[in-house]
Design a protein around this motif. Structure first.
Motif, PDB file in Angstrom:
ATOM      1  N   UNK A  30      42.200  34.650   1.931  1.00 15.21           N
ATOM      2  CA  UNK A  30      42.569  34.837   3.341  1.00 15.21           C
ATOM      3  C   UNK A  30      41.626  35.789   4.077  1.00 15.21           C
ATOM      4  N   UNK A  31      41.107  36.782   3.377  1.00 11.44           N
ATOM      5  CA  UNK A  31      40.166  37.714   4.004  1.00 11.44           C
ATOM      6  C   UNK A  31      38.896  36.995   4.448  1.00 11.44           C
ATOM      7  N   UNK A  32      38.425  36.073   3.632  1.00 14.09           N
ATOM      8  CA  UNK A  32      37.182  35.375   3.967  1.00 14.09           C
ATOM      9  C   UNK A  32      37.354  34.502   5.204  1.00 14.09           C
ATOM     10  N   UNK A  33      38.563  33.943   5.398  1.00  6.56           N
ATOM     11  CA  UNK A  33      38.815  33.134   6.586  1.00  6.56           C
ATOM     12  C   UNK A  33      38.677  33.979   7.849  1.00  6.56           C
ATOM     13  N   UNK A  34      39.221  35.186   7.803  1.00  5.01           N
ATOM     14  CA  UNK A  34      39.108  36.095   8.942  1.00  5.01           C
ATOM     15  C   UNK A  34      37.653  36.490   9.168  1.00  5.01           C
ATOM     16  N   UNK A  35      36.926  36.691   8.061  1.00  3.05           N
ATOM     17  CA  UNK A  35      35.526  37.101   8.158  1.00  3.05           C
ATOM     18  C   UNK A  35      34.622  35.956   8.598  1.00  3.05           C
ATOM     19  N   UNK A  36      35.058  34.713   8.400  1.00  9.03           N
ATOM     20  CA  UNK A  36      34.256  33.561   8.791  1.00  9.03           C
ATOM     21  C   UNK A  36      33.074  33.317   7.885  1.00  9.03           C
ATOM     22  N   UNK A  37      33.232  33.608   6.602  1.00  8.69           N
ATOM     23  CA  UNK A  37      32.159  33.361   5.647  1.00  8.69           C
ATOM     24  C   UNK A  37      32.745  33.087   4.270  1.00  8.69           C
ATOM     25  N   UNK A  38      31.977  32.492   3.359  1.00 10.26           N
ATOM     26  CA  UNK A  38      32.505  32.176   2.026  1.00 10.26           C
ATOM     27  C   UNK A  38      32.674  33.416   1.172  1.00 10.26           C
ATOM     28  N   UNK A  39      33.455  33.268   0.119  1.00 13.18           N
ATOM     29  CA  UNK A  39      33.727  34.399  -0.753  1.00 13.18           C
ATOM     30  C   UNK A  39      32.476  34.837  -1.519  1.00 13.18           C
ATOM     31  N   UNK A  40      31.521  33.931  -1.681  1.00 11.87           N
ATOM     32  CA  UNK A  40      30.303  34.269  -2.412  1.00 11.87           C
ATOM     33  C   UNK A  40      29.453  35.295  -1.675  1.00 11.87           C
ATOM     34  N   UNK A  41      29.634  35.413  -0.368  1.00 14.39           N
ATOM     35  CA  UNK A  41      28.928  36.442   0.394  1.00 14.39           C
ATOM     36  C   UNK A  41      29.857  37.572   0.820  1.00 14.39           C
ATOM     37  N   UNK A  42      31.151  37.265   1.034  1.00 16.68           N
ATOM     38  CA  UNK A  42      32.095  38.292   1.448  1.00 16.68           C
ATOM     39  C   UNK A  42      32.455  39.225   0.291  1.00 16.68           C
ATOM     40  N   UNK A  43      32.709  38.646  -0.880  1.00 18.07           N
ATOM     41  CA  UNK A  43      33.043  39.431  -2.072  1.00 18.07           C
ATOM     42  C   UNK A  43      32.302  38.831  -3.253  1.00 18.07           C
ATOM     43  N   UNK A  44      30.971  39.002  -3.290  1.00 22.50           N
ATOM     44  CA  UNK A  44      30.144  38.282  -4.275  1.00 22.50           C
ATOM     45  C   UNK A  44      30.437  38.602  -5.738  1.00 22.50           C
ATOM     46  N   UNK A  45      31.054  39.755  -5.998  1.00 22.19           N
ATOM     47  CA  UNK A  45      31.344  40.131  -7.392  1.00 22.19           C
ATOM     48  C   UNK A  45      32.793  39.861  -7.770  1.00 22.19           C
ATOM     49  N   UNK A  46      33.538  39.228  -6.903  1.00 20.47           N
ATOM     50  CA  UNK A  46      34.955  38.970  -7.177  1.00 20.47           C
ATOM     51  C   UNK A  46      35.133  37.815  -8.158  1.00 20.47           C
ATOM     52  N   UNK A  47      36.344  37.751  -8.722  1.00 24.27           N
ATOM     53  CA  UNK A  47      36.655  36.656  -9.649  1.00 24.27           C
ATOM     54  C   UNK A  47      36.634  35.309  -8.929  1.00 24.27           C
ATOM     55  N   UNK A  48      37.038  35.282  -7.654  1.00 23.98           N
ATOM     56  CA  UNK A  48      37.018  34.038  -6.894  1.00 23.98           C
ATOM     57  C   UNK A  48      35.609  33.512  -6.699  1.00 23.98           C
ATOM     58  N   UNK A  49      34.657  34.407  -6.418  1.00 21.86           N
ATOM     59  CA  UNK A  49      33.262  33.996  -6.258  1.00 21.86           C
ATOM     60  C   UNK A  49      32.719  33.451  -7.572  1.00 21.86           C
ATOM     61  N   UNK A  50      33.053  34.121  -8.672  1.00 26.24           N
ATOM     62  CA  UNK A  50      32.594  33.651  -9.993  1.00 26.24           C
ATOM     63  C   UNK A  50      33.169  32.272 -10.305  1.00 26.24           C
TER      64      UNK A  50
END
Length: 338
Positions: free
Chosen positions: A306-326
């Motif tokens: 949900x945070x990435x939707x607000x930010x308007x970018x994918x999780x790979x750039x918003x939280x690149x080290x997160x489990x979701x990005x991996x």
């Protein structure tokens, strides 16, 4: 034995497997005993049970067993490309809403771009959620995919927009697209409209990901007719299982009548909660029914999306080290290998 390039098919047909899912039974509350400890035991038994579950999960992961209950398959590193195109078209499809179609389209596209692939994301939902998720306000757009479909004078290259992610472009949408479903009914070859629109840019991209609306109407049939493969995001929840049979039936009809090359690339388990027995049971039923076409990658529930939707970018750039990005990077490798 299956290989990454050619995943083994389930023993039964996809249609019969999906039909079986609609009659699946889930454990009763008595069988879930211990999942939700009562207040008088949560302080001691609850902590012990939680530690036991975590230890068991760690042991499974150490042995190479994933959330699907199978050993992880070895997926090779994506090979570098000497040139781009022609694109493979993937439809992200499920007639049930809220299962992660748009989130998966955005993040899979970004992960494929990290692997050196050029990606076009097609927002084929009148709600325009894909466009919003990439930081574009649909109501401010003068031209969208609707104009490309309905106006011969508008070229797809006039409407495609760059995104914040290198290697990822967007064909946006807004509420105007809802009119296309009615207007296309009288068109000759109406099911092939999206395919006709995409043809001029197929050699510019390696993947075209189409985010379908949550229905099985004419727009979704267009996406399936244009696609080489279908990725089915499936929420790990009982009601999601019940709708799969109808979706598989639609896919098989499109295969038979409109697009013989169409195939199910994979089923992606989303919103998985490893702490609940219900998620695990649903996962087991899906793997039992569909076998190796279920991706090894599983997308867990997390507040990051949900945070990435607000930010308007994918999780790979918003939280690149997160489990979701991996997870989406692992999914991109699986998609490339298949």
């Amino acid at each position: 034995m299956s290989t990454p390039n050619e995943p083994a098919k389930p023993s039964a047909s996809a249609g019969s497997a999906a039909a079986g899912l609609s009659q699946v039974t889930i454990a009763t509350p008595a069988e879930h005993d211990g999942d939700e400890p009562s207040e008088d035991t949560i302080s001691s038994r609850g902590r012990k049970a939680k530690r036991a579950k975590e230890t068991k999960q760690q042991e499974r992961e150490k042995d190479g067993i994933g959330p699907t209950g199978r050993p992880y398959r070895e997926i090779p590193e994506p090979p570098p490309l000497e040139r781009h195109g022609p694109a493979l078209v993937m439809a992200m499809c499920n007639q049930k809403g809220g299962v992660g179609k748009t989130t998966s389209t955005i993040n899979l596209g970004a992960a494929l771009a990290e692997c050196g692939r050029r990606v076009l994301l097609v927002d084929f939902d009148p709600q325009g959620a894909l466009s919003v998720g990439l930081g574009i306000q649909p109501h401010e757009l003068d031209q969208t995919v609707y104009n490309v479909i309905m106006e011969r004078s508008v070229s797809i290259t006039d409407v495609i927009r760059k995104t914040r992610v290198d290697g990822v472009d967007l064909l946006p949408s807004n509420i105007d697209l809802s009119a296309a479903e009615v207007q296309l009914v009288a068109e000759v070859g109406r099911e092939h409209t999206l395919l006709r629109v995409l043809r001029p840019v197929m050699n510019d991209y390696d993947y075209v990901l189409v985010d379908c609306q949550p229905s099985l109407g004419l727009l979704t049939v267009n996406a399936l007719t244009a696609a080489d493969g279908v990725i089915i995001p499936l929420e790990c929840e009982f009601f999601s299982l019940r709708g799969v049979a109808l979706l598989i039936d639609t896919i098989e009809k499109v295969q038979e009548r409109l697009n013989p090359k169409l195939d199910i690339t994979g089923i992606l388990a989303t919103m998985y909660d490893p702490r609940t027995l219900h998620s695990k049971e649903v996962m087991a039923r899906v793997v039992e029914a569909f076998g190796d076409i279920v991706f090894d990658t599983v997308i867990n529930r997390t507040v990051r999306f949900p945070e990435t939707t607000v930010a308007g970018e994918p999780i790979t750039t918003w939280a690149p080290k997160s489990a979701g990005a991996a997870a989406y990077r692992a999914l991109a490798r699986e998609v490339i290998a298949r």
